[in-house]
Design an enzyme around this catalytic site. Structure first.
Site, mmCIF file in Angstrom:
data_model
loop_
_atom_site.group_PDB
_atom_site.id
_atom_site.type_symbol
_atom_site.label_atom_id
_atom_site.label_comp_id
_atom_site.label_asym_id
_atom_site.label_seq_id
_atom_site.Cartn_x
_atom_site.Cartn_y
_atom_site.Cartn_z
ATOM 1 N N GLY A 8 -6.725 6.191 -3.966
ATOM 2 C CA GLY A 8 -7.456 4.922 -4.079
ATOM 3 C C GLY A 8 -8.944 5.097 -3.832
ATOM 4 N N VAL A 60 0.619 5.996 -8.161
ATOM 5 C CA VAL A 60 1.378 6.504 -7.003
ATOM 6 C C VAL A 60 2.838 6.041 -7.006
ATOM 7 C CG1 VAL A 60 -0.661 6.773 -5.508
ATOM 8 C CG2 VAL A 60 0.651 4.629 -5.428
ATOM 9 N N TYR A 150 3.195 -7.464 2.070
ATOM 10 C CA TYR A 150 2.108 -6.551 2.491
ATOM 11 C C TYR A 150 2.348 -6.097 3.943
ATOM 12 C CZ TYR A 150 -2.900 -5.232 3.043
ATOM 13 O OH TYR A 150 -4.091 -4.578 3.260
ATOM 14 N N ILE A 183 -12.295 -6.236 6.153
ATOM 15 C CA ILE A 183 -13.360 -5.298 5.774
ATOM 16 C C ILE A 183 -14.049 -5.848 4.523
ATOM 17 C CG2 ILE A 183 -13.886 -2.886 5.156
ATOM 18 C CD1 ILE A 183 -12.662 -3.223 8.007
HETATM 19 P P1 NDP Z 1 -9.446 -1.847 -3.459
HETATM 20 O O1 NDP Z 1 -8.693 -2.898 -4.207
HETATM 21 O O2 NDP Z 1 -10.934 -1.766 -3.587
HETATM 22 O O3 NDP Z 1 -8.836 -0.406 -3.799
HETATM 23 C C1 NDP Z 1 -7.457 -0.219 -3.927
HETATM 24 C C2 NDP Z 1 -7.234 1.190 -4.444
HETATM 25 O O4 NDP Z 1 -5.831 1.415 -4.604
HETATM 26 C C3 NDP Z 1 -7.893 1.427 -5.801
HETATM 27 O O5 NDP Z 1 -8.532 2.673 -5.783
HETATM 28 C C4 NDP Z 1 -6.718 1.447 -6.773
HETATM 29 O O6 NDP Z 1 -6.916 2.333 -7.875
HETATM 30 C C5 NDP Z 1 -5.611 2.000 -5.886
HETATM 31 N N1 NDP Z 1 -4.307 1.624 -6.419
HETATM 32 C C6 NDP Z 1 -3.800 0.382 -6.564
HETATM 33 N N2 NDP Z 1 -2.582 0.449 -7.177
HETATM 34 C C7 NDP Z 1 -2.346 1.766 -7.417
HETATM 35 C C8 NDP Z 1 -1.272 2.494 -8.018
HETATM 36 N N3 NDP Z 1 -0.181 1.876 -8.489
HETATM 37 N N4 NDP Z 1 -1.374 3.837 -8.091
HETATM 38 C C9 NDP Z 1 -2.464 4.462 -7.623
HETATM 39 N N5 NDP Z 1 -3.505 3.852 -7.042
HETATM 40 C C10 NDP Z 1 -3.443 2.511 -6.943
HETATM 41 O O7 NDP Z 1 -9.003 -2.026 -1.942
HETATM 42 P P2 NDP Z 1 -9.729 -1.641 -0.576
HETATM 43 O O8 NDP Z 1 -10.639 -0.483 -0.762
HETATM 44 O O9 NDP Z 1 -10.233 -2.874 0.023
HETATM 45 O O10 NDP Z 1 -8.429 -1.200 0.277
HETATM 46 C C11 NDP Z 1 -8.070 0.146 0.499
HETATM 47 C C12 NDP Z 1 -6.919 0.167 1.506
HETATM 48 O O11 NDP Z 1 -7.317 -0.503 2.705
HETATM 49 C C13 NDP Z 1 -5.672 -0.547 1.001
HETATM 50 O O12 NDP Z 1 -4.533 0.177 1.394
HETATM 51 C C14 NDP Z 1 -5.730 -1.886 1.730
HETATM 52 O O13 NDP Z 1 -4.448 -2.435 1.910
HETATM 53 C C15 NDP Z 1 -6.351 -1.481 3.044
HETATM 54 N N6 NDP Z 1 -7.007 -2.575 3.752
HETATM 55 C C16 NDP Z 1 -8.066 -3.274 3.193
HETATM 56 C C17 NDP Z 1 -8.665 -4.294 3.897
HETATM 57 C C18 NDP Z 1 -9.815 -5.076 3.346
HETATM 58 O O14 NDP Z 1 -10.240 -6.045 4.009
HETATM 59 N N7 NDP Z 1 -10.357 -4.712 2.218
HETATM 60 C C19 NDP Z 1 -8.193 -4.671 5.222
HETATM 61 C C20 NDP Z 1 -7.109 -3.888 5.721
HETATM 62 C C21 NDP Z 1 -6.553 -2.885 4.996
HETATM 63 P P3 NDP Z 1 -7.463 1.798 -9.312
HETATM 64 O O15 NDP Z 1 -8.442 0.717 -9.018
HETATM 65 O O16 NDP Z 1 -8.083 3.019 -9.921
HETATM 66 O O17 NDP Z 1 -6.265 1.333 -10.070
#
Ligand code: NDP
Length: 239
Positions: A8, A60, A150, A183
């Site tokens: 990600g 994934v 989630y 975040i």
């Molecule tokens: P984003 O939505 O910006 O990023 C999510 C990432 O997950 C992307 O890179 C996306 O890849 C990847 N992803 C989603 N589905 C798939 C899949 N099926 N296979 C492979 N990759 C996948 O989220 P954040 O950066 O905000 O979050 C990152 C992590 O932090 C997550 O696990 C989230 O639950 C956790 N988190 C976030 C918070 C927040 O406030 N933002 C708070 C707490 C936890 P692509 O775009 O290339 O498809």
């Protein structure tokens, strides 16, 4: 130089983690799924700055696609640090939650943890060194209204990581979870106005992706060698 795979890394938190570890001199392997251009552009910036970065693309949830990319990656040597960061949310009050919403969220977070981590463990075991760091959420610690899927997926990552930590402790491989609160990212954008942050977060602000990245970098470092099986919250005092 350590080889670090960040899933990600096309997202906001993953990108901040990649930048931070690349700045420390690690070779970062940026993973993306639907938005490889984000990861490609970050990799180009890192390389232009004198760092080392590659991009890998897979879903994934797809075990065989994941394994075939990782198998190829492993021909260049073990991944020393894995950051399981890919995740999605699809919120609904529980009575209205569809089966698709339940499974999609669990399949990316928990299924993704299994599919990505498993092929990388034995090479770490053989070299008697490794770090597995998984990004969860405050939702997995406290539960979260409208996010049963989630919270279930994230909470399960805590239990899976604690179990794996027990299996790998004697091999000098640490397994930890970072549980962020709110975040500042595209995922959280629009969900939290200042009034909500004032109510939910004792520090009255969202955290920055860079703050999460700094914690991940510490857990990846030699200084954190004796920390394993832990869920470490980073949430401005929410719990
Ligand atoms: P984003 O939505 O910006 O990023 C999510 C990432 O997950 C992307 O890179 C996306 O890849 C990847 N992803 C989603 N589905 C798939 C899949 N099926 N296979 C492979 N990759 C996948 O989220 P954040 O950066 O905000 O979050 C990152 C992590 O932090 C997550 O696990 C989230 O639950 C956790 N988190 C976030 C918070 C927040 O406030 N933002 C708070 C707490 C936890 P692509 O775009 O290339 O498809």
């Amino acid at each position: 130089m350590k080889n670090v795979l960040i899933t990600g890394a096309s997202g906001d938190i993953g990108a901040a983690i990649a930048r931070c570890l690349a700045d420390q001199g690690d070779h970062v392997i940026l993973h993306a799924h639907r938005n490889p251009a984000h990861a490609e552009s970050l990799a180009a910036t890192i390389v232009a700055g004198g760092g080392r970065a590659d991009v890998v693309v897979f879903d994934v949830r797809d075990r065989s696609a994941t394994h075939s990319v990782l198998e190829k990656l492993l021909t260049r040597g073990p991944v020393d640090v894995l950051v399981n960061n890919a995740g999605i949310h699809s919120d609904a009050a529980f009575p209205a939650m569809s089966e698709e919403q339940w499974h999609s969220v669990v399949d990316v977070s928990l299924g993704g943890f299994f599919n990505v981590t498993q092929p990388l463990v034995m090479p770490m075991v053989r070299q008697r060194r490794g770090r597995i760091i998984t990004i969860s959420s405050v939702a997995g610690v406290t539960g979260s209204r409208g996010q049963a899927n989630y919270a279930a997926a994230k909470g399960a990552l805590h239990a899976a990581s604690k179990s794996l930590a027990l299996e790998l402790a004697s091999r000098n491989i640490t397994v930890n979870v970072v549980a962020p609160g709110v975040i500042e990212t595209r995922m959280s954008a629009g969900h939290f106005d200042q009034e909500t942050l004032d109510r939910l977060v004792p520090m009255k602000r969202a955290g920055k992706p860079q703050e999460v990245a700094a914690l991940v970098a510490f857990l990846a470092s030699d200084a954190a060698a004796y920390i394993t099986g832990q869920v470490i919250s980073i949430n401005g005092g929410m719990v």
